[in-house]
Design an enzyme around this catalytic site. Structure first.
Site, PDB file in Angstrom:
ATOM      1  N   ASP A  71      -9.637   5.857  -3.265  1.00 51.73           N
ATOM      2  CA  ASP A  71     -10.799   6.527  -3.611  1.00 51.73           C
ATOM      3  C   ASP A  71     -10.389   7.708  -4.264  1.00 51.73           C
ATOM      4  O   ASP A  71      -9.484   8.506  -4.164  1.00 51.73           O
ATOM      5  CB  ASP A  71     -11.351   6.813  -2.268  1.00 51.73           C
ATOM      6  CG  ASP A  71     -12.146   5.682  -1.648  1.00 51.73           C
ATOM      7  OD1 ASP A  71     -12.362   4.751  -2.678  1.00 51.73           O
ATOM      8  OD2 ASP A  71     -12.237   5.591  -0.400  1.00 51.73           O
ATOM      9  N   TYR A  99      -1.888   5.582   6.237  1.00 55.11           N
ATOM     10  CA  TYR A  99      -2.628   6.406   5.806  1.00 55.11           C
ATOM     11  C   TYR A  99      -2.874   7.391   6.924  1.00 55.11           C
ATOM     12  O   TYR A  99      -2.559   7.232   8.118  1.00 55.11           O
ATOM     13  CB  TYR A  99      -4.215   5.939   5.607  1.00 55.11           C
ATOM     14  CG  TYR A  99      -4.207   5.096   4.581  1.00 55.11           C
ATOM     15  CD1 TYR A  99      -4.723   5.575   3.217  1.00 55.11           C
ATOM     16  CD2 TYR A  99      -4.110   3.349   4.718  1.00 55.11           C
ATOM     17  CE1 TYR A  99      -4.835   4.329   2.414  1.00 55.11           C
ATOM     18  CE2 TYR A  99      -4.161   2.707   3.507  1.00 55.11           C
ATOM     19  CZ  TYR A  99      -4.444   3.240   2.515  1.00 55.11           C
ATOM     20  OH  TYR A  99      -4.508   2.278   1.321  1.00 55.11           O
ATOM     21  N   ASP A 113     -17.588   8.500   3.378  1.00 49.43           N
ATOM     22  CA  ASP A 113     -16.887   9.659   3.016  1.00 49.43           C
ATOM     23  C   ASP A 113     -17.812  11.008   2.749  1.00 49.43           C
ATOM     24  O   ASP A 113     -18.830  11.029   2.579  1.00 49.43           O
ATOM     25  CB  ASP A 113     -15.530   9.208   2.214  1.00 49.43           C
ATOM     26  CG  ASP A 113     -16.152   9.130   0.738  1.00 49.43           C
ATOM     27  OD1 ASP A 113     -17.238   9.496   0.430  1.00 49.43           O
ATOM     28  OD2 ASP A 113     -15.358   8.929   0.101  1.00 49.43           O
ATOM     29  N   ARG A 206     -12.458   3.970   5.545  1.00 50.30           N
ATOM     30  CA  ARG A 206     -13.510   4.644   5.823  1.00 50.30           C
ATOM     31  C   ARG A 206     -14.561   3.527   6.752  1.00 50.30           C
ATOM     32  O   ARG A 206     -15.095   4.045   7.588  1.00 50.30           O
ATOM     33  CB  ARG A 206     -14.476   4.590   4.386  1.00 50.30           C
ATOM     34  CG  ARG A 206     -14.213   5.665   3.555  1.00 50.30           C
ATOM     35  CD  ARG A 206     -14.923   5.484   2.174  1.00 50.30           C
ATOM     36  NE  ARG A 206     -14.632   4.326   1.464  1.00 50.30           N
ATOM     37  CZ  ARG A 206     -15.177   3.761   0.459  1.00 50.30           C
ATOM     38  NH1 ARG A 206     -16.323   4.060   0.346  1.00 50.30           N
ATOM     39  NH2 ARG A 206     -14.668   2.567  -0.098  1.00 50.30           N
TER      40      ARG A 206
END
Length: 291
Positions: A71, A99, A113, A206
């Protein structure tokens, strides 16, 4: 100074002789495609190509692609394939990734987000650290996940995120199986929390954060996302910062393509007679927030 100047043709030949994969650091802000174009432009400029246009697809002197979108709001490891290495990127898409995500409880956004608009607010005072850690167990292993509406996934050939920004209605993609190898809570300071996750391809952090909060009778969104590992490439050891996007540094960091067998070479020759290869491989699988 002797030996400093380079012959453009020689540099371009050196650039075109690179085949393999390596990792770069994507900073927060630009899209993965923007970062790839910046890298491409830097390499072509160093190789002596006048006024390089990295977005031009036809007759490109350099074939380059990435192995899984991050992203624009995310940072971290972005795996890049160069030359024949672009054909190795599908392996990177399916492989495991790690992550670190910082989420904020109490507010949900349309993009899931911090870049989106707040669409819901709920209390989170009832959520304890123990309850949060217990809920994490339900999201470990093989799980079903609905990808975010704002994503790199496509509908009728166009990215869903682009269609939404154009004001078009987009239906959510159906839930699909994804794999979470490990999931742990690193910090719990409401409304903020930090989790580490290792997952397989096609996974969205997300969506995980959104689902987690819903499971705890609240809501949340991702404030910060960092990809710390993809395949064998880690953020600390392998991701080249922008000042190292040079022929020399990339040559040293490059993981070369495996030598094709005689049978593979024959198959490739047969295939090339019927179809010309792609000029660029993007490697998008909607790994958006796992991209």
């Amino acid at each position: 100074m002797a030996g400093v100047s380079t012959v453009p043709n020689g540099s371009l030949s050196k650039l075109q002789s690179l085949h393999g994969i390596f990792a770069i650091y994507k900073k927060q802000g630009p899209t993965s495609a923007d970062v790839l174009n910046t890298l491409k432009k830097a390499l072509l400029k160093e190789a002596g190509v006048a006024n390089p246009n990295p977005r031009k697809r036809k007759k490109q002197p350099l074939k380059i692609g990435h192995g899984g979108t991050l992203d624009s709001n995310a940072s971290g490891v972005l795996v890049v394939g160069i030359g024949e290495g672009t054909k190795m990127l599908t392996t990177m898409l399916a492989g495991s990734k790690k992550y670190r995500a910082v989420g904020e409880l109490g507010k949900a956004t349309d993009s899931l987000d911090v870049t989106g608009n707040v669409v819901e607010e709920k209390s989170y005072d009832h959520i304890t650290k123990e309850a949060f850690e217990e809920k994490l167990k339900q999201f470990t292993g093989e799980i079903m996940q609905v990808p975010p509406l704002y994503s790199a996934l496509k509908k009728d050939g166009k990215r869903m995120s682009v269609l939404l920004k154009q004001g078009q209605e987009v239906e959510a993609k159906p839930a699909r199986p994804v794999t979470v190898y490990s999931l742990s809570l690193q910090d719990f300071s409401p409304p903020l929390f930090t989790i580490d996750v290792e997952c397989g391809g096609g996974f969205y952090v997300r969506s995980l954060v959104d689902d987690l909060a819903k499971g705890l009778s609240s809501c949340a969104h991702v404030k910060e996302l960092i990809r710390t590992k993809q395949g064998q490439f880690t953020l600390e050891e392998h991701a080249l910062k922008e000042e190292c996007w040079t022929l020399t540094d990339i040559s040293q960091a490059l993981q070369p393509c495996p030598e094709p067998s005689g049978q593979q070479k024959d198959a490739k020759k047969s295939k090339s007679k019927h179809k010309s290869g792609p000029s660029e491989s993007k490697g998008d699988d909607g790994d958006h927030n796992s991209d």
